[in-house]
Design a protein around this motif. Structure first.
Motif, PDB file in Angstrom:
ATOM      1  N   MET A 129       0.916  -1.153   0.000  1.00 18.93           N
ATOM      2  CA  MET A 129       0.000   0.000   0.000  1.00 18.93           C
ATOM      3  C   MET A 129       0.940   1.183   0.000  1.00 18.93           C
ATOM      4  O   MET A 129       1.607   1.447   0.997  1.00 18.93           O
ATOM      5  CB  MET A 129      -0.752   0.045   1.323  1.00 18.93           C
ATOM      6  CG  MET A 129      -2.125  -0.544   1.370  1.00 18.93           C
ATOM      7  SD  MET A 129      -3.410   0.454   0.624  1.00 18.93           S
ATOM      8  CE  MET A 129      -3.429   1.920   1.652  1.00 18.93           C
ATOM      9  N   ASN A 173      -0.878   6.722  -1.603  1.00 20.82           N
ATOM     10  CA  ASN A 173      -2.057   5.848  -1.513  1.00 20.82           C
ATOM     11  C   ASN A 173      -2.230   4.928  -2.709  1.00 20.82           C
ATOM     12  O   ASN A 173      -3.346   4.587  -3.069  1.00 20.82           O
ATOM     13  CB  ASN A 173      -3.341   6.672  -1.361  1.00 20.82           C
ATOM     14  CG  ASN A 173      -3.341   7.453  -0.087  1.00 20.82           C
ATOM     15  OD1 ASN A 173      -2.955   6.946   0.954  1.00 20.82           O
ATOM     16  ND2 ASN A 173      -3.755   8.690  -0.171  1.00 20.82           N
ATOM     17  N   ALA A 194      -2.740   1.845  -3.970  1.00 22.66           N
ATOM     18  CA  ALA A 194      -3.136   0.710  -3.167  1.00 22.66           C
ATOM     19  C   ALA A 194      -3.175  -0.568  -3.970  1.00 22.66           C
ATOM     20  O   ALA A 194      -2.862  -0.583  -5.147  1.00 22.66           O
ATOM     21  CB  ALA A 194      -4.507   0.981  -2.594  1.00 22.66           C
ATOM     22  N   HIS A 204      -1.050  -4.215   5.316  1.00 23.28           N
ATOM     23  CA  HIS A 204      -2.108  -3.247   5.065  1.00 23.28           C
ATOM     24  C   HIS A 204      -3.056  -3.780   3.988  1.00 23.28           C
ATOM     25  O   HIS A 204      -2.661  -3.914   2.838  1.00 23.28           O
ATOM     26  CB  HIS A 204      -1.474  -1.937   4.608  1.00 23.28           C
ATOM     27  CG  HIS A 204      -2.257  -0.722   4.992  1.00 23.28           C
ATOM     28  ND1 HIS A 204      -1.884   0.099   6.029  1.00 23.28           N
ATOM     29  CD2 HIS A 204      -3.384  -0.180   4.489  1.00 23.28           C
ATOM     30  CE1 HIS A 204      -2.743   1.103   6.136  1.00 23.28           C
ATOM     31  NE2 HIS A 204      -3.666   0.951   5.214  1.00 23.28           N
ATOM     32  N   SER A 248      -5.971  -3.376   1.421  1.00 20.35           N
ATOM     33  CA  SER A 248      -6.405  -2.161   0.743  1.00 20.35           C
ATOM     34  C   SER A 248      -7.901  -2.104   0.556  1.00 20.35           C
ATOM     35  O   SER A 248      -8.646  -3.045   0.861  1.00 20.35           O
ATOM     36  CB  SER A 248      -5.713  -2.021  -0.604  1.00 20.35           C
ATOM     37  OG  SER A 248      -6.558  -2.447  -1.645  1.00 20.35           O
ATOM     38  N   ASN A 297       8.080   5.248   1.512  1.00 27.47           N
ATOM     39  CA  ASN A 297       6.778   5.496   2.103  1.00 27.47           C
ATOM     40  C   ASN A 297       6.731   6.715   3.007  1.00 27.47           C
ATOM     41  O   ASN A 297       5.661   7.098   3.476  1.00 27.47           O
ATOM     42  CB  ASN A 297       6.301   4.260   2.867  1.00 27.47           C
ATOM     43  CG  ASN A 297       5.793   3.208   1.906  1.00 27.47           C
ATOM     44  OD1 ASN A 297       4.817   3.422   1.215  1.00 27.47           O
ATOM     45  ND2 ASN A 297       6.489   2.090   1.840  1.00 27.47           N
ATOM     46  N   SER A 333       0.198   0.303  12.003  1.00 26.65           N
ATOM     47  CA  SER A 333       0.365   0.358  10.548  1.00 26.65           C
ATOM     48  C   SER A 333       1.681   1.016  10.147  1.00 26.65           C
ATOM     49  O   SER A 333       1.946   2.180  10.457  1.00 26.65           O
ATOM     50  CB  SER A 333      -0.801   1.126   9.915  1.00 26.65           C
ATOM     51  OG  SER A 333      -0.449   1.543   8.600  1.00 26.65           O
ATOM     52  N   LEU A 340       2.437   1.946   7.288  1.00 26.37           N
ATOM     53  CA  LEU A 340       2.171   3.027   6.337  1.00 26.37           C
ATOM     54  C   LEU A 340       1.708   4.300   7.032  1.00 26.37           C
ATOM     55  O   LEU A 340       2.035   5.400   6.595  1.00 26.37           O
ATOM     56  CB  LEU A 340       1.134   2.566   5.310  1.00 26.37           C
ATOM     57  CG  LEU A 340       1.715   1.564   4.309  1.00 26.37           C
ATOM     58  CD1 LEU A 340       0.620   0.921   3.498  1.00 26.37           C
ATOM     59  CD2 LEU A 340       2.729   2.234   3.397  1.00 26.37           C
ATOM     60  N   VAL A 341       0.956   4.163   8.134  1.00 27.79           N
ATOM     61  CA  VAL A 341       0.592   5.349   8.910  1.00 27.79           C
ATOM     62  C   VAL A 341       1.858   5.927   9.547  1.00 27.79           C
ATOM     63  O   VAL A 341       2.105   7.138   9.483  1.00 27.79           O
ATOM     64  CB  VAL A 341      -0.454   4.998   9.992  1.00 27.79           C
ATOM     65  CG1 VAL A 341      -0.675   6.177  10.929  1.00 27.79           C
ATOM     66  CG2 VAL A 341      -1.771   4.577   9.347  1.00 27.79           C
ATOM     67  N   ASN A 363      -1.494  11.856   4.990  1.00 30.62           N
ATOM     68  CA  ASN A 363      -1.979  10.823   4.086  1.00 30.62           C
ATOM     69  C   ASN A 363      -3.190  10.120   4.702  1.00 30.62           C
ATOM     70  O   ASN A 363      -3.089   9.012   5.239  1.00 30.62           O
ATOM     71  CB  ASN A 363      -0.829   9.837   3.851  1.00 30.62           C
ATOM     72  CG  ASN A 363      -1.072   8.965   2.655  1.00 30.62           C
ATOM     73  OD1 ASN A 363      -2.194   8.514   2.444  1.00 30.62           O
ATOM     74  ND2 ASN A 363      -0.044   8.720   1.880  1.00 30.62           N
ATOM     75  N   ARG A 407      -4.254   6.266   4.201  1.00 27.80           N
ATOM     76  CA  ARG A 407      -3.644   5.178   4.976  1.00 27.80           C
ATOM     77  C   ARG A 407      -4.327   4.993   6.316  1.00 27.80           C
ATOM     78  O   ARG A 407      -4.474   3.872   6.804  1.00 27.80           O
ATOM     79  CB  ARG A 407      -2.154   5.484   5.195  1.00 27.80           C
ATOM     80  CG  ARG A 407      -1.357   5.513   3.915  1.00 27.80           C
ATOM     81  CD  ARG A 407       0.116   5.720   4.214  1.00 27.80           C
ATOM     82  NE  ARG A 407       0.893   5.825   2.990  1.00 27.80           N
ATOM     83  CZ  ARG A 407       2.195   6.062   2.948  1.00 27.80           C
ATOM     84  NH1 ARG A 407       2.868   6.206   4.075  1.00 27.80           N
ATOM     85  NH2 ARG A 407       2.833   6.135   1.811  1.00 27.80           N
ATOM     86  N   SER A 411      -8.010   3.641   5.733  1.00 27.56           N
ATOM     87  CA  SER A 411      -8.052   2.248   5.294  1.00 27.56           C
ATOM     88  C   SER A 411      -7.551   1.302   6.385  1.00 27.56           C
ATOM     89  O   SER A 411      -7.991   0.161   6.469  1.00 27.56           O
ATOM     90  CB  SER A 411      -7.276   2.053   3.988  1.00 27.56           C
ATOM     91  OG  SER A 411      -5.919   2.398   4.141  1.00 27.56           O
TER      92      SER A 411
END
Lengths: 397, 397
Positions: free
Chosen positions: A178, A182, A184, A221, A223, A392, B298, B300-301, B311, B314, B317
């Protein structure tokens, strides 16, 4: 060599401008010669994109005529307009084929929260219909048309005999995490000329997903757009499948889906290792899967593999916090075939040899054996690198 | 200013050589003037270190006389010898105090899979008894003695009135991730002069853990040694606590434990942000916690916050795949007070302003509101940086 493309399908890809790079296809179209059996497996995320809502309501089916995918824009978190745009996209394809929009499935992948550039897509759909064909090159163009940040197309093909008839199965997938901004989604389409009922297609697809696409992780993650579709044209002349013939098909499909699924963590963002985690001797499959997933998701296990570090403590302790009950004294760990831990204590091993075997190979095998029963599970993960974090955490504007 | 140390305890720290750096304490000792009430909360990992097994069997209690901690070696995955070494360590302390070994609790943190250097520890224990005292400097030495890769000591103190009497609570903790080479573990000791029964101590400690030490994540890896102890000397003269007085103590203890707990992700390996995740309007507390934890874990977070990237996709989702059922259209997201997402669609906001507010502050606030009920939960996480990956993927030899 004959074409690996199953009978009953035409396909192609085209660049219409959703992606900036004019050399990258962003439309992918698969057209069925006749009404075709189709089933899907979709994201379990509660926040779902318009195409997922659309496809879910229309599968399983025996009337599907096309799968239309755009990449570069996920059409997710786009509200009512997103649903309208998706329906229009399906409608355009349907009109060209002279069928109902309900017979067209859709997939989208790319940036979240932006409306589809419909003008470009309308023009592109005119164009992609001119480019359909049944050669491997057409399949490859369609496979590139679903890509986002993938380094290359992800495809796999199987030829086998079912009920004495040659059967082809071919699949494409995309996904590398992901990712910013974003971008995904895991998408996959599998085509076969075997004959299945809609219910069989649904059941067999859900079944093999459990040991393939549901056994991979890049960053854990899930999506908003994840979609796996199976289309079965029935053109191979197998007749209806049942008993051993259906089981044979299931096994071939499972192998193909595992081949496809592994390509995703192997191409994980910044990935330098594909880690295969084997759990053996668990009390049951659920336990085995839970341990495998916990080890696969551990940032500390991933970074250890990145560094070529045979850090058994991280693996053993990840199993320990999986939530599964087991006898810690019955646990045995091997990495790339080297025994590192047994009966509650570390084993003497040559750290340099094991480290070198991790560093020298893209594939790393982690096997944890337990004394609880006979259940097994396999999981694939990418490692975690500085490049992943850089990629990221770079601000997208 | 009076000492923040509750009556009834002496403490100190000493370097005996488990750690290489001679300026770093690796022994920490807390001695109780009399038999003292103690309770513990321990790791849920199935693979547990010798001191966790020891303490679990001896708490709750009203007869505890000392807590002895070594850092630099976790005494985990060390088999029978590990249990013997731990018992010997407790026995030495007990002999010096003229009490039973069962009245001494132990904690260890550091490398996994190596036997304790008992010769050094024996000598060190002689020494640390010479250094006990009741000043803040003694407490600080004891707090440094439980550290591993922590950048500095983690302490917090509270003074309050319970039943009209001044009560002190003071705590120390350590932890910065599960780190190479297997430097594991969250440890914490909290001391008070309030009067509690063993059962009260156990209940109140378990209760506040749910909203403090169980609400933090660095990398989601639960260690083999995690231990939180509460010792209550009763010397403040509060008498037995019940009703509002017990609730008042619980609230003060919760605040102190939250203060301590937040210091761990704030000092997370390579961390550049402390992320506070607030969930509001959930159907129940379990749901709220599950969403909070999923967002907090997460990658990605975390990397988005590292990069100052608002973002929202992230975050939204991640909530969506938490496994909790909610109406996605009722979700509302703010980051540092800026509204980013509402009713299923992104909101127009100035990305540069939000990005700058993330970059300019060490603390980042992420608040997700739902339309399901009135339950709330708060979670703290560190971000994920290149330094974290570098630190954890460097081979340890």
């Amino acid at each position: 060599m004959t074409s690996p493309i199953p009978a009953g399908f035409k396909m192609g890809g085209f660049h219409c401008g959703v992606k900036r790079n004019p050399n990258k296809e962003d439309l992918s179209l698969i057209v069925c010669d006749e009404d075709t059996v189709a089933a899907g497996v979709y994201t379990t995320n509660l926040v779902v994109a318009a195409p997922v809502v659309w496809d879910r309501a229309r599968t399983p089916s025996d009337k599907i005529r096309a799968v239309m995918t755009n990449s570069g824009n996920a059409n997710a978190c786009t509200g009512e307009q997103g649903d309208k745009d998706n329906a229009e996209m399906a409608g355009i394809v349907a009109d060209k084929l002279g069928v109902s929009a309900d017979q067209v499935l859709t997939m989208s992948t790319g940036i979240i929260g932006h409306h589809l550039p419909m003008e470009k897509i309308r023009t592109g759909l005119d164009e992609v219909f001119q480019r359909l064909g049944t050669d491997e090159s057409h399949f490859d163009a369609a496979a590139r048309g679903i890509m986002t940040t993938d380094k290359g197309k992800k495809v796999a093909a199987v030829e086998c005999k079912i009920n004495g008839r040659p059967v082809k199965i071919i699949g494409m997938c995309k996904g590398a995490g992901m990712i910013a901004p974003n971008m995904a989604t895991m998408l996959s389409v599998v085509l076969t000329d075997a004959q299945l009922t809609p219910e069989q297609a649904k059941t067999v697809l859900a079944d093999v997903t459990n040991t393939s696409f549901n056994c991979i992780t890049v960053d854990g993650h899930r999506s908003t757009n994840d979609t796996l579709l199976l289309l079965a044209s029935g053109k191979a002349g197998t007749g209806e499948l049942s008993g051993p013939a259906l089981e044979a098909f299931r096994a071939e499909l499972e192998q193909l889906c595992q081949d496809l699924a592994k390509q995703i963590p192997a191409d994980g963002e910044g990935s330098t290792h594909l880690i295969e985690i084997n759990i053996e001797g668990a009390a049951n499959r659920d336990d085995a899967k839970r341990i495998a997933k916990t080890v696969a998701d551990s940032a500390l296990v991933k970074t250890a593999i990145t560094g070529g570090d045979p850090n058994w403590g991280r693996i053993v302790s990840a199993a320990g916090y999986s939530g599964v009950q087991f006898d810690p004294m019955g646990m045995e760990l091997t990495v790339n075939g080297h025994l590192l831990y047994r009966e509650g204590t570390p084993v003497k091993f040559d750290e340099k040899t094991v480290s070198q075997s991790i560093k020298d190979n893209f594939d790393t095998n982690v096997t944890l054996k337990f004394n609880e029963g006979n259940a097994r599970f396999r999981y694939w993960s990418s490692d975690l690198t500085v490049e992943y974090v850089k990629f990221n955490s770079e601000y997208r504007t």
